[in-house]
Design a protein around this motif. Sequence first.
Motif, PDB file in Angstrom:
ATOM      1  N   HIS A  51       0.825  -1.198   0.000  1.00  0.00           N
ATOM      2  CA  HIS A  51       0.000   0.000   0.000  1.00  0.00           C
ATOM      3  C   HIS A  51       0.867   1.258   0.000  1.00  0.00           C
ATOM      4  O   HIS A  51       0.586   2.223  -0.721  1.00  0.00           O
ATOM      5  CB  HIS A  51      -0.913   0.020   1.234  1.00  0.00           C
ATOM      6  CG  HIS A  51      -1.888  -1.111   1.264  1.00  0.00           C
ATOM      7  ND1 HIS A  51      -2.198  -1.794   2.428  1.00  0.00           N
ATOM      8  CD2 HIS A  51      -2.623  -1.693   0.285  1.00  0.00           C
ATOM      9  CE1 HIS A  51      -3.092  -2.725   2.162  1.00  0.00           C
ATOM     10  NE2 HIS A  51      -3.363  -2.697   0.871  1.00  0.00           N
ATOM     11  N   LEU A  52       1.917   1.251   0.801  1.00  0.00           N
ATOM     12  CA  LEU A  52       2.800   2.417   0.876  1.00  0.00           C
ATOM     13  C   LEU A  52       3.506   2.638  -0.458  1.00  0.00           C
ATOM     14  O   LEU A  52       3.664   3.778  -0.910  1.00  0.00           O
ATOM     15  CB  LEU A  52       3.824   2.226   1.996  1.00  0.00           C
ATOM     16  CG  LEU A  52       3.240   2.075   3.410  1.00  0.00           C
ATOM     17  CD1 LEU A  52       4.365   1.919   4.427  1.00  0.00           C
ATOM     18  CD2 LEU A  52       2.355   3.259   3.774  1.00  0.00           C
ATOM     19  N   LYS A  53       3.932   1.539  -1.098  1.00  0.00           N
ATOM     20  CA  LYS A  53       4.591   1.670  -2.410  1.00  0.00           C
ATOM     21  C   LYS A  53       3.629   2.227  -3.448  1.00  0.00           C
ATOM     22  O   LYS A  53       4.002   3.062  -4.274  1.00  0.00           O
ATOM     23  CB  LYS A  53       5.132   0.317  -2.852  1.00  0.00           C
ATOM     24  CG  LYS A  53       6.326  -0.168  -2.041  1.00  0.00           C
ATOM     25  CD  LYS A  53       6.860  -1.494  -2.584  1.00  0.00           C
ATOM     26  CE  LYS A  53       8.104  -1.930  -1.825  1.00  0.00           C
ATOM     27  NZ  LYS A  53       8.639  -3.216  -2.318  1.00  0.00           N
ATOM     28  N   GLN A  97      -4.527  -1.370 -14.136  1.00  0.00           N
ATOM     29  CA  GLN A  97      -5.155  -0.233 -13.466  1.00  0.00           C
ATOM     30  C   GLN A  97      -6.266  -0.689 -12.532  1.00  0.00           C
ATOM     31  O   GLN A  97      -6.447  -0.120 -11.442  1.00  0.00           O
ATOM     32  CB  GLN A  97      -5.711   0.742 -14.509  1.00  0.00           C
ATOM     33  CG  GLN A  97      -6.267   2.027 -13.890  1.00  0.00           C
ATOM     34  CD  GLN A  97      -6.751   3.006 -14.944  1.00  0.00           C
ATOM     35  OE1 GLN A  97      -6.521   2.815 -16.130  1.00  0.00           O
ATOM     36  NE2 GLN A  97      -7.440   4.042 -14.520  1.00  0.00           N
ATOM     37  N   SER A  98      -6.991  -1.721 -12.923  1.00  0.00           N
ATOM     38  CA  SER A  98      -8.072  -2.220 -12.059  1.00  0.00           C
ATOM     39  C   SER A  98      -7.517  -2.805 -10.765  1.00  0.00           C
ATOM     40  O   SER A  98      -8.127  -2.671  -9.697  1.00  0.00           O
ATOM     41  CB  SER A  98      -8.897  -3.269 -12.800  1.00  0.00           C
ATOM     42  OG  SER A  98      -8.092  -4.381 -13.173  1.00  0.00           O
ATOM     43  N   ALA A  99      -6.335  -3.452 -10.859  1.00  0.00           N
ATOM     44  CA  ALA A  99      -5.723  -4.007  -9.644  1.00  0.00           C
ATOM     45  C   ALA A  99      -5.318  -2.890  -8.689  1.00  0.00           C
ATOM     46  O   ALA A  99      -5.488  -3.008  -7.466  1.00  0.00           O
ATOM     47  CB  ALA A  99      -4.511  -4.855 -10.015  1.00  0.00           C
ATOM     48  N   ILE A 100      -4.773  -1.794  -9.237  1.00  0.00           N
ATOM     49  CA  ILE A 100      -4.407  -0.647  -8.401  1.00  0.00           C
ATOM     50  C   ILE A 100      -5.657  -0.042  -7.759  1.00  0.00           C
ATOM     51  O   ILE A 100      -5.668   0.262  -6.555  1.00  0.00           O
ATOM     52  CB  ILE A 100      -3.659   0.409  -9.235  1.00  0.00           C
ATOM     53  CG1 ILE A 100      -2.297  -0.127  -9.681  1.00  0.00           C
ATOM     54  CG2 ILE A 100      -3.486   1.696  -8.443  1.00  0.00           C
ATOM     55  CD1 ILE A 100      -1.321  -0.374  -8.567  1.00  0.00           C
ATOM     56  N   LYS A 133      -9.061   0.965  -3.017  1.00  0.00           N
ATOM     57  CA  LYS A 133     -10.413   0.919  -2.427  1.00  0.00           C
ATOM     58  C   LYS A 133     -10.434   0.003  -1.214  1.00  0.00           C
ATOM     59  O   LYS A 133     -11.091   0.294  -0.204  1.00  0.00           O
ATOM     60  CB  LYS A 133     -11.422   0.442  -3.475  1.00  0.00           C
ATOM     61  CG  LYS A 133     -11.735   1.475  -4.540  1.00  0.00           C
ATOM     62  CD  LYS A 133     -12.742   0.934  -5.547  1.00  0.00           C
ATOM     63  CE  LYS A 133     -13.051   1.976  -6.621  1.00  0.00           C
ATOM     64  NZ  LYS A 133     -13.999   1.461  -7.647  1.00  0.00           N
ATOM     65  N   GLU A 134      -9.717  -1.112  -1.300  1.00  0.00           N
ATOM     66  CA  GLU A 134      -9.646  -2.037  -0.171  1.00  0.00           C
ATOM     67  C   GLU A 134      -9.002  -1.363   1.043  1.00  0.00           C
ATOM     68  O   GLU A 134      -9.476  -1.488   2.174  1.00  0.00           O
ATOM     69  CB  GLU A 134      -8.846  -3.279  -0.565  1.00  0.00           C
ATOM     70  CG  GLU A 134      -8.729  -4.307   0.566  1.00  0.00           C
ATOM     71  CD  GLU A 134      -7.777  -5.440   0.219  1.00  0.00           C
ATOM     72  OE1 GLU A 134      -7.991  -6.552   0.706  1.00  0.00           O
ATOM     73  OE2 GLU A 134      -6.808  -5.190  -0.528  1.00  0.00           O
ATOM     74  N   ALA A 180     -11.295   8.245   2.896  1.00  0.00           N
ATOM     75  CA  ALA A 180     -10.726   8.458   1.565  1.00  0.00           C
ATOM     76  C   ALA A 180      -9.275   8.913   1.694  1.00  0.00           C
ATOM     77  O   ALA A 180      -8.920   9.661   2.618  1.00  0.00           O
ATOM     78  CB  ALA A 180     -11.535   9.501   0.801  1.00  0.00           C
ATOM     79  N   LEU A 181      -8.444   8.455   0.780  1.00  0.00           N
ATOM     80  CA  LEU A 181      -7.018   8.798   0.816  1.00  0.00           C
ATOM     81  C   LEU A 181      -6.624   9.814  -0.247  1.00  0.00           C
ATOM     82  O   LEU A 181      -5.598  10.483  -0.111  1.00  0.00           O
ATOM     83  CB  LEU A 181      -6.180   7.520   0.646  1.00  0.00           C
ATOM     84  CG  LEU A 181      -6.361   6.480   1.746  1.00  0.00           C
ATOM     85  CD1 LEU A 181      -5.551   5.231   1.429  1.00  0.00           C
ATOM     86  CD2 LEU A 181      -5.958   7.055   3.100  1.00  0.00           C
ATOM     87  N   PHE A 182      -7.398   9.903  -1.314  1.00  0.00           N
ATOM     88  CA  PHE A 182      -7.114  10.899  -2.333  1.00  0.00           C
ATOM     89  C   PHE A 182      -8.415  11.305  -3.016  1.00  0.00           C
ATOM     90  O   PHE A 182      -9.433  10.622  -2.908  1.00  0.00           O
ATOM     91  CB  PHE A 182      -6.104  10.382  -3.365  1.00  0.00           C
ATOM     92  CG  PHE A 182      -6.566   9.177  -4.146  1.00  0.00           C
ATOM     93  CD1 PHE A 182      -7.158   9.326  -5.393  1.00  0.00           C
ATOM     94  CD2 PHE A 182      -6.399   7.896  -3.637  1.00  0.00           C
ATOM     95  CE1 PHE A 182      -7.578   8.232  -6.110  1.00  0.00           C
ATOM     96  CE2 PHE A 182      -6.820   6.795  -4.356  1.00  0.00           C
ATOM     97  CZ  PHE A 182      -7.420   6.956  -5.600  1.00  0.00           C
ATOM     98  N   ILE A 183      -8.371  12.442  -3.697  1.00  0.00           N
ATOM     99  CA  ILE A 183      -9.556  12.989  -4.356  1.00  0.00           C
ATOM    100  C   ILE A 183      -9.596  12.464  -5.783  1.00  0.00           C
ATOM    101  O   ILE A 183      -8.702  12.762  -6.587  1.00  0.00           O
ATOM    102  CB  ILE A 183      -9.525  14.534  -4.344  1.00  0.00           C
ATOM    103  CG1 ILE A 183      -9.468  15.033  -2.887  1.00  0.00           C
ATOM    104  CG2 ILE A 183     -10.734  15.101  -5.070  1.00  0.00           C
ATOM    105  CD1 ILE A 183      -9.256  16.524  -2.775  1.00  0.00           C
ATOM    106  N   ARG A 184     -10.576  11.676  -6.085  1.00  0.00           N
ATOM    107  CA  ARG A 184     -10.683  11.077  -7.406  1.00  0.00           C
ATOM    108  C   ARG A 184     -11.064  12.117  -8.460  1.00  0.00           C
ATOM    109  O   ARG A 184     -11.710  13.113  -8.173  1.00  0.00           O
ATOM    110  CB  ARG A 184     -11.695   9.927  -7.386  1.00  0.00           C
ATOM    111  CG  ARG A 184     -11.124   8.697  -6.675  1.00  0.00           C
ATOM    112  CD  ARG A 184     -12.171   7.671  -6.351  1.00  0.00           C
ATOM    113  NE  ARG A 184     -11.551   6.421  -5.889  1.00  0.00           N
ATOM    114  CZ  ARG A 184     -11.054   6.241  -4.686  1.00  0.00           C
ATOM    115  NH1 ARG A 184     -11.105   7.240  -3.807  1.00  0.00           N
ATOM    116  NH2 ARG A 184     -10.504   5.083  -4.334  1.00  0.00           N
TER     117      ARG A 184
END
Length: 313
Positions: A6-8, A30-33, A38-39, A47-51
């Motif tokens: 996750h950090l990477k 991209q779907s894996a990222i 989301k997980e 939320a961690l970032f603004i989509r």
Amino acid sequence: MIEIKHLKTLTTLNATGSLIDTARQLHLTQSAISHQLKELEGRLNCALFIRKSRPIRFTVSGLRLLDLAEQVLPQINNAERDVARFCSGNAGRLHMAIECHSCFQWLMPAIDKFRDSWPEVELDFCSGFSFLPLPALKRGNLDLVVTSDPQPIEGISYIPLFRYQPMLALSRHHRLAHKNYIEAEDLSQETLITYPVEKERLDIFNLFLTPEGVSPAKIRHADLTLMMLQLVASGRGVAGLPNWALFEYLQKDYVVARRLGKEGIWNTLYAAVREEQQGMAYLQDFIKTAITCCFKDLKGIKVADCEQPSFTK
């Protein structure tokens, strides 16, 4: 709850600014990222970032995890490096050359960082402006060459570092400064300022002028990027340079830059190495360090495909 992967992913997303480039750099879809992020947000319930922001903007929670990553990931990298040194031996030789003057901007910090981590490796550096470095690599005189013009030489592998956009630097008062992009024929009346190397080794000829059968009215040489841009700013000519090498001077309104061709052109910078040395721990670590320094310090670059060049041109 929070894993190293996750950090990477978060640090790569911060460096590239997009999910697409993050996926390419981490060799994932991209779907894996998206699923991974989301997980993680589900685990943390925030939320961690603004989509849909360009470039990506992080929330306060996301910035806190980035701060954690900056502390933890270097320690992990150091431990991995030490283990590699223990397993494969920590001594060796890394003699390298570059084929572009502007690469000094990011290569010197990478060399300094590498030297601190691998003090036992014999490190040497030279410019490849007065000789052909790729044949020297093949002979074993060099161990690594930074080049944007890969050649099909048996036994040589090319590892992509990053993609960049060659552009044309102009005086703010130049007759072409009003144009949105430059056509090859525009340069038939111009003095083109270049580094003192064969024109076959320059992007502006390889990717732009030569395919169109156009030559500049005059060619003038300058040894340093700053010297080239001083000549450009004073109206003595125009110069083709990578977008990231121009960023500082554009911010200061020293010159203006225009893309080459309506759609613009992009090229890839590679680290060329001999195949039998490609698996050496210190060589792999130098390339990893160089890529990290590039995405930390340079503006306007993109993640490169991990495939070898096709040599179809």
